[in-house]
Design a protein around this motif. Structure first.
Motif, mmCIF file in Angstrom:
data_model
loop_
_atom_site.group_PDB
_atom_site.id
_atom_site.type_symbol
_atom_site.label_atom_id
_atom_site.label_comp_id
_atom_site.label_asym_id
_atom_site.label_seq_id
_atom_site.Cartn_x
_atom_site.Cartn_y
_atom_site.Cartn_z
ATOM 1 N N GLY A 54 41.310 34.565 28.809
ATOM 2 C CA GLY A 54 41.705 35.921 29.177
ATOM 3 C C GLY A 54 40.553 36.840 29.519
ATOM 4 O O GLY A 54 40.770 37.957 29.970
ATOM 5 N N THR A 55 39.321 36.392 29.314
ATOM 6 C CA THR A 55 38.187 37.224 29.703
ATOM 7 C C THR A 55 38.013 37.170 31.212
ATOM 8 O O THR A 55 38.463 36.234 31.875
ATOM 9 N N PHE A 56 37.376 38.179 31.742
ATOM 10 C CA PHE A 56 37.177 38.274 33.186
ATOM 11 C C PHE A 56 35.695 38.418 33.465
ATOM 12 O O PHE A 56 34.995 39.190 32.808
ATOM 13 N N ASP A 57 35.196 37.667 34.438
ATOM 14 C CA ASP A 57 33.783 37.708 34.806
ATOM 15 C C ASP A 57 33.685 38.017 36.289
ATOM 16 O O ASP A 57 34.426 37.459 37.095
ATOM 17 N N PHE A 58 32.787 38.913 36.668
ATOM 18 C CA PHE A 58 32.565 39.243 38.080
ATOM 19 C C PHE A 58 31.082 39.204 38.367
ATOM 20 O O PHE A 58 30.280 39.799 37.653
ATOM 21 N N SER A 59 30.712 38.474 39.421
ATOM 22 C CA SER A 59 29.322 38.388 39.850
ATOM 23 C C SER A 59 29.230 38.878 41.284
ATOM 24 O O SER A 59 29.829 38.275 42.186
#
Length: 123
Positions: A54-59
Protein backbone atom coordinates in the motif's frame (compact mmCIF):
# COMPACT_ATOMS: atom_id res chain seq x y z
CA UNK A 1 3.17 17.25 9.05
CA UNK A 2 6.88 16.74 9.77
CA UNK A 3 9.54 18.82 8.05
CA UNK A 4 13.21 17.88 8.11
CA UNK A 5 15.55 20.44 6.61
CA UNK A 6 18.48 19.74 4.30
CA UNK A 7 18.45 16.01 3.54
CA UNK A 8 20.66 15.35 0.50
CA UNK A 9 20.90 19.11 0.00
CA UNK A 10 17.11 19.50 -0.29
CA UNK A 11 14.21 20.30 1.96
CA UNK A 12 12.38 17.11 2.84
CA UNK A 13 8.83 16.98 4.09
CA UNK A 14 6.49 14.28 5.34
CA UNK A 15 2.77 14.94 5.00
CA UNK A 16 0.22 12.58 6.56
CA UNK A 17 -2.92 11.87 4.59
CA UNK A 18 -4.86 9.49 2.38
CA UNK A 19 -4.22 8.58 -1.22
CA UNK A 20 -7.20 7.70 -3.39
CA UNK A 21 -6.60 5.38 -6.36
CA UNK A 22 -9.17 4.46 -8.99
CA UNK A 23 -9.25 1.68 -11.58
CA UNK A 24 -7.70 3.99 -14.23
CA UNK A 25 -4.64 4.39 -11.97
CA UNK A 26 -5.51 8.00 -11.21
CA UNK A 27 -4.05 9.09 -7.87
CA UNK A 28 -5.23 11.87 -5.59
CA UNK A 29 -3.53 12.70 -2.29
CA UNK A 30 -5.61 14.31 0.47
CA UNK A 31 -3.57 15.57 3.43
CA UNK A 32 -5.03 15.16 6.92
CA UNK A 33 -4.15 18.76 7.77
CA UNK A 34 -4.19 20.83 4.55
CA UNK A 35 -2.06 23.99 4.77
CA UNK A 36 -2.33 26.27 1.71
CA UNK A 37 1.06 27.24 0.28
CA UNK A 38 2.96 24.53 2.16
CA UNK A 39 4.40 23.16 -1.09
CA UNK A 40 5.00 25.04 -4.33
CA UNK A 41 2.88 23.58 -7.17
CA UNK A 42 4.87 21.53 -9.66
CA UNK A 43 4.50 19.29 -12.70
CA UNK A 44 7.09 16.61 -13.28
CA UNK A 45 7.28 13.41 -15.30
CA UNK A 46 8.36 10.30 -13.51
CA UNK A 47 7.68 6.76 -12.45
CA UNK A 48 5.15 6.05 -9.73
CA UNK A 49 4.80 2.65 -8.11
CA UNK A 50 2.05 1.41 -5.83
CA UNK A 51 3.62 -1.32 -3.73
CA UNK A 52 1.82 -4.45 -2.54
CA UNK A 53 1.85 -3.18 1.05
CA UNK A 54 0.00 0.00 0.00
CA UNK A 55 2.96 2.37 0.08
CA UNK A 56 3.52 4.61 -2.91
CA UNK A 57 6.89 5.54 -4.41
CA UNK A 58 7.52 8.23 -7.04
CA UNK A 59 10.82 8.90 -8.78
CA UNK A 60 11.05 11.93 -11.08
CA UNK A 61 12.74 11.45 -14.43
CA UNK A 62 15.68 13.72 -15.27
CA UNK A 63 14.80 16.56 -17.63
CA UNK A 64 15.11 15.73 -21.32
CA UNK A 65 17.91 17.62 -23.00
CA UNK A 66 16.65 18.50 -26.43
CA UNK A 67 19.13 19.13 -29.15
CA UNK A 68 18.63 22.50 -30.71
CA UNK A 69 19.54 22.72 -34.34
CA UNK A 70 19.90 25.82 -36.46
CA UNK A 71 17.05 26.40 -38.90
CA UNK A 72 18.40 26.88 -42.42
CA UNK A 73 15.17 26.99 -44.40
CA UNK A 74 11.46 26.66 -43.56
CA UNK A 75 9.11 25.31 -46.23
CA UNK A 76 5.34 24.79 -46.21
CA UNK A 77 5.50 21.19 -44.96
CA UNK A 78 8.85 21.03 -43.17
CA UNK A 79 12.28 22.42 -42.54
CA UNK A 80 15.99 22.03 -43.23
CA UNK A 81 18.24 22.32 -40.16
CA UNK A 82 21.89 22.04 -39.24
CA UNK A 83 22.11 19.82 -36.16
CA UNK A 84 24.54 20.23 -33.27
CA UNK A 85 26.24 16.93 -34.10
CA UNK A 86 27.40 18.30 -37.47
CA UNK A 87 24.70 16.89 -39.74
CA UNK A 88 21.92 18.28 -41.88
CA UNK A 89 18.32 17.25 -41.22
CA UNK A 90 15.49 17.62 -43.73
CA UNK A 91 12.02 16.99 -42.31
CA UNK A 92 8.86 16.96 -44.42
CA UNK A 93 5.37 16.04 -43.23
CA UNK A 94 2.31 15.99 -45.49
CA UNK A 95 -1.03 14.86 -44.09
CA UNK A 96 -3.10 12.41 -46.13
CA UNK A 97 -6.27 14.46 -45.60
CA UNK A 98 -4.73 17.41 -47.47
CA UNK A 99 -5.49 15.61 -50.72
CA UNK A 100 -2.18 16.58 -52.32
CA UNK A 101 0.09 14.63 -54.63
CA UNK A 102 2.55 13.75 -51.87
CA UNK A 103 5.42 12.74 -54.17
CA UNK A 104 5.25 16.04 -56.07
CA UNK A 105 4.90 18.15 -52.90
CA UNK A 106 7.82 16.45 -51.16
CA UNK A 107 10.02 16.60 -54.23
CA UNK A 108 9.28 20.29 -54.81
CA UNK A 109 9.70 21.29 -51.15
CA UNK A 110 12.87 19.24 -50.69
CA UNK A 111 14.38 21.03 -53.69
CA UNK A 112 13.18 24.40 -52.35
CA UNK A 113 14.68 23.70 -48.91
CA UNK A 114 18.00 22.56 -50.36
CA UNK A 115 18.33 25.48 -52.77
CA UNK A 116 17.25 28.08 -50.22
CA UNK A 117 18.88 26.58 -47.16
CA UNK A 118 22.48 26.25 -48.27
CA UNK A 119 24.66 29.23 -49.01
CA UNK A 120 27.40 28.80 -51.63
CA UNK A 121 30.10 28.52 -48.95
CA UNK A 122 28.21 25.66 -47.22
CA UNK A 123 28.14 23.36 -50.27
Amino acid sequence: MNKNININGCDDMQVDGTIHVNINKYLMFCPNDPIPGLVEPFVVSGKGQMMRDGTFDFSPLPPVKRRRGVLLKKVAHGRLSATKDGAYLLTLKVFKHEGLNVANVMSKEAQEAIEGGFRPWQK
